[in-house]
Design an enzyme around this catalytic site. Structure first.
Site, PDB file in Angstrom:
ATOM      1  N   LYS A  29       0.810  -1.221   0.000  1.00  0.00           N
ATOM      2  CA  LYS A  29       0.000   0.000   0.000  1.00  0.00           C
ATOM      3  C   LYS A  29       0.844   1.273   0.000  1.00  0.00           C
ATOM      4  O   LYS A  29       0.468   2.267  -0.625  1.00  0.00           O
ATOM      5  CB  LYS A  29      -0.958   0.020   1.186  1.00  0.00           C
ATOM      6  CG  LYS A  29      -0.307   0.172   2.548  1.00  0.00           C
ATOM      7  CD  LYS A  29      -1.342   0.133   3.654  1.00  0.00           C
ATOM      8  CE  LYS A  29      -0.701   0.167   5.027  1.00  0.00           C
ATOM      9  NZ  LYS A  29      -0.025   1.405   5.337  1.00  0.00           N
ATOM     10  N   THR A  30       2.015   1.246   0.659  1.00  0.00           N
ATOM     11  CA  THR A  30       2.858   2.452   0.693  1.00  0.00           C
ATOM     12  C   THR A  30       3.353   2.792  -0.708  1.00  0.00           C
ATOM     13  O   THR A  30       3.427   3.961  -1.087  1.00  0.00           O
ATOM     14  CB  THR A  30       4.047   2.273   1.666  1.00  0.00           C
ATOM     15  OG1 THR A  30       3.546   1.838   2.927  1.00  0.00           O
ATOM     16  CG2 THR A  30       4.795   3.576   1.862  1.00  0.00           C
ATOM     17  N   ASP A 216      -3.843   7.372   4.750  1.00  0.00           N
ATOM     18  CA  ASP A 216      -3.363   6.012   5.008  1.00  0.00           C
ATOM     19  C   ASP A 216      -4.010   5.479   6.289  1.00  0.00           C
ATOM     20  O   ASP A 216      -4.437   6.251   7.144  1.00  0.00           O
ATOM     21  CB  ASP A 216      -1.839   6.050   5.147  1.00  0.00           C
ATOM     22  CG  ASP A 216      -1.220   4.655   5.167  1.00  0.00           C
ATOM     23  OD1 ASP A 216      -1.899   3.700   4.762  1.00  0.00           O
ATOM     24  OD2 ASP A 216      -0.058   4.534   5.587  1.00  0.00           O
ATOM     25  N   GLU A 217      -4.062   4.144   6.424  1.00  0.00           N
ATOM     26  CA  GLU A 217      -4.601   3.484   7.633  1.00  0.00           C
ATOM     27  C   GLU A 217      -5.987   4.017   7.986  1.00  0.00           C
ATOM     28  O   GLU A 217      -6.279   4.344   9.137  1.00  0.00           O
ATOM     29  CB  GLU A 217      -3.641   3.690   8.821  1.00  0.00           C
ATOM     30  CG  GLU A 217      -2.222   3.222   8.588  1.00  0.00           C
ATOM     31  CD  GLU A 217      -2.063   1.709   8.598  1.00  0.00           C
ATOM     32  OE1 GLU A 217      -3.080   0.990   8.626  1.00  0.00           O
ATOM     33  OE2 GLU A 217      -0.904   1.234   8.553  1.00  0.00           O
ATOM     34  N   GLN A 247      -7.505  -5.073   9.828  1.00  0.00           N
ATOM     35  CA  GLN A 247      -6.382  -4.682  10.687  1.00  0.00           C
ATOM     36  C   GLN A 247      -6.745  -3.504  11.597  1.00  0.00           C
ATOM     37  O   GLN A 247      -5.866  -2.791  12.078  1.00  0.00           O
ATOM     38  CB  GLN A 247      -5.159  -4.324   9.831  1.00  0.00           C
ATOM     39  CG  GLN A 247      -4.592  -5.514   9.087  1.00  0.00           C
ATOM     40  CD  GLN A 247      -3.264  -5.190   8.424  1.00  0.00           C
ATOM     41  OE1 GLN A 247      -2.234  -5.076   9.060  1.00  0.00           O
ATOM     42  NE2 GLN A 247      -3.321  -5.032   7.103  1.00  0.00           N
ATOM     43  N   ARG A 606       2.238 -11.073  10.249  1.00  0.00           N
ATOM     44  CA  ARG A 606       3.586 -10.495  10.430  1.00  0.00           C
ATOM     45  C   ARG A 606       4.650 -11.477   9.936  1.00  0.00           C
ATOM     46  O   ARG A 606       5.782 -11.093   9.679  1.00  0.00           O
ATOM     47  CB  ARG A 606       3.872 -10.207  11.913  1.00  0.00           C
ATOM     48  CG  ARG A 606       2.997  -9.183  12.621  1.00  0.00           C
ATOM     49  CD  ARG A 606       2.782  -7.917  11.859  1.00  0.00           C
ATOM     50  NE  ARG A 606       1.564  -7.989  11.055  1.00  0.00           N
ATOM     51  CZ  ARG A 606       1.268  -7.173  10.059  1.00  0.00           C
ATOM     52  NH1 ARG A 606       2.112  -6.230   9.704  1.00  0.00           N
ATOM     53  NH2 ARG A 606       0.129  -7.288   9.388  1.00  0.00           N
TER      54      ARG A 606
END
Length: 672
Positions: A29-30, A216-217, A247, A606
């Site tokens: 996504k970044t 973002d987020e 998330q 993770r």
């Protein structure tokens, strides 16, 4: 663009209306956000100064800005806003302080300053249990601000007498903040929202300034943050938000994953693009993550997949008790390190609560395994830095009572609590700051002569230093400040050793150097700032993040599931997979299992190569040995992808032998 997959490319190139990018864990996504900024500037010709990208941490904002700088000419990014929500809010308040009734150089109260004020108000207004109630009261006030509930509304909607008391304290708290020319952390979002609602002309100005917005987020936004974004993008609806409802793990902080679904209602033309290709984990790990999270309801369905190999089975290890559990983790790390030639930093151990790390630390130390716990003491939490910051806050805003009270006796000036209490009563009666009250003639009738003389001597020195700060080189003035008060000598008197005192003084000089760098970085550019802005930015940085040194040393990473979000590790252990730990007892009682399942999902995703889950068959609680129930999340994993270990007594002996063999091999290796 050639490095993007089809869905990522679609997300980057779409700019014809509102857009939601549903980005699964590890889906890049970044890269999408940074390349979209480049696309908007280079292909669509939107000047960088009219684009704002917003996220939640300074670390994420820094990384985003650096990545944009690597893929696009820096001249084109001039004026580009890449910041946290709170930094954006701070910039709006700073520019529009007149409309909000604040003076320039307003203070920002951190959590400790806010807590001290709330405690004071609780005691003043008859609370008998301020100690026990302080944290819940502070959290309630914060949640009301995040939900945009003003004191009057909180009072009218109070469910019981306790909430009524908190609402009254809330009202006084806001009044005192305004009197001190201060805002708290929640105000940095709330005040811009109130400003935009009450002043359409100011909103129109900021809408012209921000022509395209990226967030973002997005699943972590609360009601107030959602409203801020909605106001800024209203009309043009030129925005891209990136998020993953699976998330969303910060409900206790007001985060609302429902905000993703709310977008469709507020912006019916919303385009949704799903990023489902994961670049991090093995197929088996992703299957497990998908299977677990499928048990939660979803507004948007998505399934992670990967081109990576299927990978090793996920191991679920039953251990006799918590000591056997931590021993097993330690020996497993040593065993895998030796057999596969791995580094200690390739391993991470995740847990639900910080208390679970204590026994783990003891075991790792016993096996001489180096480790690092994320979330050590913040640079800004050190007492000498809190002292220094309080002095700086007082210089840029003498009406900052919290700063005044922290440093008025550091170093000692023989000003007793009775004297400060007398001054406080007088200042409150006059509704002025402590510093201002000292200049009033009437103070003499309320404060003892000796105490008033000492206070005024301190105030005179602060006043003179303030004037020099604005007429001379500010950094030299700040350095002189610490010489004037003989702070280094004071540290030597209050430190365990001369070396410790020296280290603490070095921290002060590091802080002063940080201010110098901030002033130098902006010189001669549109971003040039004054010393007040530099100090305010440092205060905000203190509140936004702990100063973690870039630690690349070879150590096992220990961290909570919450702290692990956004990170990845080759080999992951999640410990304490038991009912009442994960899921947490409070969540079970409140029938709120969904967020705990999202925590489990975050933990699983993770892992890049291997995932090991452990639980204890019995655990000591309140001094008694209690049988445990394995976590329901273990039963939700796909049977074909997991291997259960430790279910028979034979396994215990095998594990002990394995541990001894591993230790012997390690000692032999070290001896060689």
């Amino acid at each position: 663009m050639t490095k993007l997959n089809k869905r990522q490319s679609e997300a980057v190139r779409y700019a014809d209306g509102p857009m939601l990018v549903l980005a699964g864990a590890g889906s890049g996504k970044t890269s999408v956000i940074t390349r979209k900024i480049a696309f908007l500037i280079e292909q669509l010709g939107i000047p960088g100064r009219h684009i704002a990208a917003v996220t939640f941490t300074n670390k994420a904002a820094r990384e985003m800005k650096e990545r944009v700088g690597r893929i696009i000419d820096r001249k084109l990014t001039r004026g580009l806003t890449v910041s946290t929500f709170h930094n954006l809010g701070l910039n709006i308040i700073r520019e529009e302080h007149d409309h909000l009734g604040y003076h320039p150089g307003f203070s920002i109260f951190d959590a400790e300053d806010a807590k001290a004020l709330i405690q004071d108000l609780m005691l003043t207004h008859g609370s008998t249990d301020a100690g026990d109630e302080l944290n819940p009261v502070q959290m309630t006030i914060s949640s009301w601000k995040n939900a945009m509930r003003a004191p009057a509304e909180a009072l009218s909607k109070a469910a019981d007498e306790r909430e009524q008391r908190i609402a009254i304290i809330y009202g006084y708290y806001n009044e005192y903040l305004k009197a001190y020319n201060a805002v708290d952390f929640d105000d940095l979002i709330l005040l811009p929202v109130m400003l935009f609602r009450q002043h359409p002309d100011v909103l129109a100005k900021w809408q012209r300034k921000i022509r395209y917005m990226l967030v973002d987020e997005y699943q972590d936004t609360n009601v107030c943050q959602y409203e801020l974004v909605k106001l800024l993008v209203a009309g043009r609806a030129a925005f891209t938000v990136v998020g993953d409802d699976d998330q969303s793990i910060y409900a206790w902080r007001g985060a609302r994953p429902e905000n993703l679904a709310q977008l469709e209602q507020d912006f019916p033309s919303l385009k949704v693009v799903k990023l489902e290709q994961n670049y991090r984990s093995t197929s088996r790990i992703l299957r497990a993550a998908n299977r677990v999270i499928a048990n939660n309801p979803h507004a948007f369905e998505k399934v992670l997949w990967s081109d990576h190999a299927i990978g090793e089975e996920i191991r679920i290890i039953r251990c006799r008790n918590e000591e056997a559990e931590t021993e097993r983790v330690a020996t497993e790390i040593l065993d895998q390190k030796l057999k596969q030639g791995l580094g200690f930093k390739d391993f991470a151990v995740l847990y639900r609560g910080n208390h679970q790390a204590r026994l783990l630390e003891v075991k790792l130390q016993a096996y001489q395994i180096p480790y690092r716990i994320s979330g050590g003491q913040s640079f800004f939490a050190k007492s000498e830095i809190k002292d220094a910051m309080a002095y700086l806050r007082l210089l840029i805003n003498p009406t900052d009572d919290a700063a005044f009270l922290r440093v008025v006796n550091v170093p000692r000036r023989e000003i007793g609590p009775r004297t400060l209490e007398q001054l406080s009563h007088y200042a409150r009666a006059r509704n002025v700051s402590l510093f201002k009250a000292l200049g009033d003639m009437g103070a003499q009738s309320h404060v003892t002569d000796k105490g008033l003389e000492r206070l005024r001597r301190f105030a005179h020195w602060v006043d003179a230093t303030c004037k020099r700060l604005h007429s001379d080189d500010p950094v030299q003035v700040i350095k002189q400040l610490f010489t004037d008060i003989e702070y280094e000598e004071w540290l030597h008197q209050h430190s365990g050793s001369p070396k410790q005192a020296q280290r603490r003084m070095e921290n002060i000089w590091y802080l002063v150097d940080s201010i110098q760098r901030m002033l130098d970085d902006g010189k001669g550019t549109a971003d040039e700032i004054g010393v007040e802005d530099a100090v305010t930015k440092l205060i905000l940085r203190d509140m936004m993040e702990q100063r973690e040194e870039e630690d690349d040393s070879d150590k096992v990473q220990l961290l909570t599931l919450h702290a692990s979000k956004g990170l990845e590790f080759p080999h992951v252990f999640i410990i304490g997979l038991e009912e009442e730990i994960l899921p947490h007892r409070m969540s079970i009682e409140e029938e709120n299992i969904e967020e705990e399942r999202r925590l489990m999902y975050v933990g699983i995703t993770r892992a890049r190569e291997t995932l090991t889950l452990t639980y204890a068959a019995s655990r000591r609680q309140y001094g008694e040995k209690m049988e445990t129930i394995p976590s329901r999340f273990l039963d939700e994993l796909p049977e074909d992808d997991v291997r259960w270990l430790g279910l028979g007594e034979a396994d215990v002996e095998v594990n002990q032998k394995k541990g001894k063999a591993t230790l012997s091999a390690l000692l032999g290796d070290l001896g060689a």
